[in-house]
Design a protein around this motif. Structure first.
Motif, PDB file in Angstrom:
ATOM      1  N   LYS A 157       0.850  -1.194   0.000  1.00  0.00           N
ATOM      2  CA  LYS A 157       0.000   0.000   0.000  1.00  0.00           C
ATOM      3  C   LYS A 157       0.879   1.234   0.000  1.00  0.00           C
ATOM      4  O   LYS A 157       1.912   1.267   0.663  1.00  0.00           O
ATOM      5  CB  LYS A 157      -0.879   0.014   1.251  1.00  0.00           C
ATOM      6  CG  LYS A 157      -2.116  -0.846   1.131  1.00  0.00           C
ATOM      7  CD  LYS A 157      -2.960  -0.679   2.394  1.00  0.00           C
ATOM      8  CE  LYS A 157      -3.228  -2.058   3.004  1.00  0.00           C
ATOM      9  NZ  LYS A 157      -3.528  -1.996   4.423  1.00  0.00           N
ATOM     10  N   SER A 158       0.463   2.239  -0.718  1.00  0.00           N
ATOM     11  CA  SER A 158       1.198   3.500  -0.630  1.00  0.00           C
ATOM     12  C   SER A 158       0.247   4.644  -0.912  1.00  0.00           C
ATOM     13  O   SER A 158      -0.804   4.471  -1.511  1.00  0.00           O
ATOM     14  CB  SER A 158       2.360   3.512  -1.609  1.00  0.00           C
ATOM     15  OG  SER A 158       1.882   3.345  -2.915  1.00  0.00           O
ATOM     16  N   LYS A 159       0.653   5.812  -0.467  1.00  0.00           N
ATOM     17  CA  LYS A 159      -0.185   6.992  -0.656  1.00  0.00           C
ATOM     18  C   LYS A 159       0.519   7.946  -1.602  1.00  0.00           C
ATOM     19  O   LYS A 159       1.730   7.882  -1.791  1.00  0.00           O
ATOM     20  CB  LYS A 159      -0.403   7.686   0.685  1.00  0.00           C
ATOM     21  CG  LYS A 159      -1.300   6.914   1.603  1.00  0.00           C
ATOM     22  CD  LYS A 159      -1.430   7.682   2.906  1.00  0.00           C
ATOM     23  CE  LYS A 159      -2.274   6.885   3.879  1.00  0.00           C
ATOM     24  NZ  LYS A 159      -1.931   7.213   5.261  1.00  0.00           N
ATOM     25  N   ASN A 160      -0.260   8.865  -2.161  1.00  0.00           N
ATOM     26  CA  ASN A 160       0.340   9.920  -2.959  1.00  0.00           C
ATOM     27  C   ASN A 160       0.966  10.932  -2.010  1.00  0.00           C
ATOM     28  O   ASN A 160       0.271  11.588  -1.253  1.00  0.00           O
ATOM     29  CB  ASN A 160      -0.724  10.618  -3.808  1.00  0.00           C
ATOM     30  CG  ASN A 160      -1.170   9.748  -4.949  1.00  0.00           C
ATOM     31  OD1 ASN A 160      -0.360   9.018  -5.520  1.00  0.00           O
ATOM     32  ND2 ASN A 160      -2.435   9.806  -5.276  1.00  0.00           N
ATOM     33  N   LYS A 161       2.278  11.031  -2.087  1.00  0.00           N
ATOM     34  CA  LYS A 161       2.947  11.923  -1.155  1.00  0.00           C
ATOM     35  C   LYS A 161       3.704  13.000  -1.913  1.00  0.00           C
ATOM     36  O   LYS A 161       4.227  12.755  -2.997  1.00  0.00           O
ATOM     37  CB  LYS A 161       3.944  11.146  -0.293  1.00  0.00           C
ATOM     38  CG  LYS A 161       3.289  10.279   0.755  1.00  0.00           C
ATOM     39  CD  LYS A 161       4.326   9.560   1.562  1.00  0.00           C
ATOM     40  CE  LYS A 161       3.653   8.631   2.559  1.00  0.00           C
ATOM     41  NZ  LYS A 161       4.620   7.744   3.208  1.00  0.00           N
ATOM     42  N   ILE A 162       3.738  14.182  -1.301  1.00  0.00           N
ATOM     43  CA  ILE A 162       4.584  15.249  -1.829  1.00  0.00           C
ATOM     44  C   ILE A 162       5.544  15.657  -0.734  1.00  0.00           C
ATOM     45  O   ILE A 162       5.140  15.853   0.412  1.00  0.00           O
ATOM     46  CB  ILE A 162       3.749  16.462  -2.292  1.00  0.00           C
ATOM     47  CG1 ILE A 162       3.090  16.163  -3.637  1.00  0.00           C
ATOM     48  CG2 ILE A 162       4.608  17.714  -2.405  1.00  0.00           C
ATOM     49  CD1 ILE A 162       2.389  17.332  -4.243  1.00  0.00           C
TER      50      ILE A 162
END
Lengths: 217, 323
Positions: free
Chosen positions: B81-86
């Motif tokens: 699982k991963s998230k959209n990160k900035i």
């Protein structure tokens, strides 16, 4: 499979280390299923004369009575485990080594005669200790994995990394940079840096790391 | 890649951040007792005065990660699982550190755990105008441009340079905040004056007596490697369930060359048993061994191993003073 015969005993100490075994709430029943608790004066009978595989000894020797119990139990067990900081290093009761008796003895101890007969010392100065579970109090995960290991005939591996490892992993700022006397770099970790997470200096309850330091003169 | 440079006004930057915050998990440097990368809450909290105390490595190369599970007869792969990160406001050294880790985990080895985290992350840099502290030394580490977007601070506005498709897409998506400009980013903009390491090759100094200055102060606490943005050593161990030992998890977690445990094998033999061997190994791996094998510097000169050291061992100074 024959279950290991285990005893939990305490001599001079606050009984907090035995409590941290009980605090294993979620998996306590699983642990009890794996072993046979033959003696636990805290909650069960004394059974000083039975034969044991492992004895978890909490507390340090502070008088002759303690010493007698310790020697007797050592003769009855295959392995002796020092449970907690008092049994391992002496911890707070052993501070008596660094103070002058004249300064405090009259305040508290004038009536209790037996306190004077022996200097407080960790249990390994009297008997052979096979394993240690350090900490004041010991980490319950460490106790669990220790029991898990001995049940499966694995030699338990002590955690030898310094507190800094976990402290940095918990993204704490360095207390030494804030001019606080933290013993983290030279103290054995495994406590998940619980003190430094809350801004308290590490005071070394788990004893020195085995990383091969030399004392600087 | 492209030559178009954009302008982002400083007051507009706050609106831009509030806007991307809705779509992405936005990490910005926030100063409390120390500067850390934290999830953006109020854009006014952003502080560019110093570099973050800890690198952002932990977001890609996780501190502790379950690689797979085993139930006695079958492997159970873990869901990635991963998230959209900035990440907003990464320094040049940290961006290059990510480049090196990308090289290790994505080119040299195809590591699905790292890749799944890294793929979705957008890296927005903030270019240093001067050396951030007295310990950093990036000028001698041959850093390259490796970013999605880079902000160059020009007092009341930022010049924004896009290097990748990802960065270009982000600007296109939020184009109301950006203005096109004819400015060309030159070497003058990307130059950061710091101290230097005066030796290119330290292989013949291995037995130099000056190392003792550092070794005598070293406590083998591994704070340096825990804070290093490029260190990638890890250990793998199995965690079995207490009542059913056939159910197990295989876990990868960070480790460190400074720990005795790292090189200890069966029969309690430890390859790097002495503090000296461990101390030198870290520095030689960062500056020498990795370069010999892969032609790039592993160290990026952020100086965190010195700021984080309990005894502040300045090994750069030690190397510079060797004759």
């Amino acid at each position: 499979m024959k279950k290991l015969k285990i005893g939990f005993y305490g001599i001079t100490g606050c009984a907090g280390c035995q409590l941290s075994v009980i605090f294993e709430e979620d998996e306590l029943l699983d642990i009890i299923n794996l072993i046979e608790i033959q003696a636990w004066p805290f909650i069960k009978e004394l059974n000083y004369d039975k034969k044991f595989d492992y004895i978890f000894m909490e507390g340090l020797v502070a008088d002759n009575e303690d010493k007698g119990i310790l020697l007797k139990l050592r003769a009855n067990t295959r392995f002796m485990v020092a449970l907690g900081a008092c049994a391992h290093t002496g911890c707070i009761p052993a501070y008596r080594h660094f103070t002058l008796k004249e300064n405090y003895a009259h305040l508290l101890y004038e009536k209790k005669e037996n306190i004077k007969d022996i200097d407080p010392n960790p249990i390994d100065s009297f008997v052979k200790v096979d394993y240690i579970i350090p900490g004041c109090p010991p980490d319950k995960n460490e106790i669990r994995s220790f029991i898990k290991d001995i049940v499966r005939d694995i030699i338990p591996k002590p955690y030898n990394n310094p507190v800094c490892v976990e402290c940095k992993r918990n993204n704490n700022s360095c207390l030494l940079d804030n001019k606080k006397p933290c013993l983290g770099p030279i103290t054995r970790g495994g406590c998940n840096s619980v003190c430094t997470n809350n801004g308290l200096e590490c005071w070394g309850c788990r004893g020195p790391t085995q990383q091969g330091h030399k004392m600087q003169s | 890649m492209n030559l178009v440079v954009y302008i982002l006004k400083k007051d507009v930057m706050y609106d831009f951040l509030l806007d991307i915050k809705n779509k992405f998990e936005t990490y910005v440097p926030i100063k409390k007792d120390i500067t850390r990368f934290k999830i953006l809450d109020n854009p006014k909290d952003i502080d560019f005065s110093e570099n973050s105390y800890f690198p952002v490595k932990e977001h890609f190369f996780r501190k502790k990660e379950v690689i797979f599970q085993f139930n006695g007869s079958n492997f159970l792969p873990v869901e990635l699982k991963s998230k959209n990160k900035i990440f907003f406001g990464l320094r040049r050294c940290d961006l290059n550190a990510i480049k090196n880790q990308d090289f290790i985990f994505m080119k040299q080895h195809n590591d699905p755990y790292y890749t799944s985290q890294r793929k979705k992350a957008v890296l927005i840099g903030y270019h240093c105008t001067k050396a951030l502290n007295k310990y950093c030394f990036c000028e001698s580490m041959n850093l390259t441009d490796y970013y999605d977007l880079m902000l160059f601070d020009k007092t009341n506005y930022f010049l924004v340079d896009a290097k990748t498709e990802k960065g270009e897409n982000l600007i296109r998506k939020y184009k109301k905040y950006f203005k096109k400009s004819n400015y060309k980013i030159s070497d003058k903009d990307t130059y950061i004056k710091t101290r230097k390491i005066n030796k290119k090759d330290i292989s013949k100094f291995y037995d130099h007596k000056d190392w003792d200055k550092g070794i005598n102060l070293c406590l083998s606490c591994s704070a340096c490697t825990e804070m290093c943005p490029t260190c990638y050593c890890h250990e793998i161990h199995d965690n079995t369930e207490i009542n059913n030992p056939r159910n197990a998890k295989r876990i990868r977690s960070w480790s460190s060359c400074q720990l005795k445990e790292f090189t200890s094998v069966a029969e309690n033999h430890t390859f790097r048993d002495t503090k000296e061997a461990r101390f030198k190994h870290r520095i030689y791996h960062q500056l020498q061994y990795f370069k010999e094998r892969n032609k790039i510097n592993l160290c990026t000169g952020c100086g965190r191993c010195i700021t984080g050291c309990p005894t502040k061992i300045d090994w750069v100074k030690i190397i510079n003073e060797m004759r």
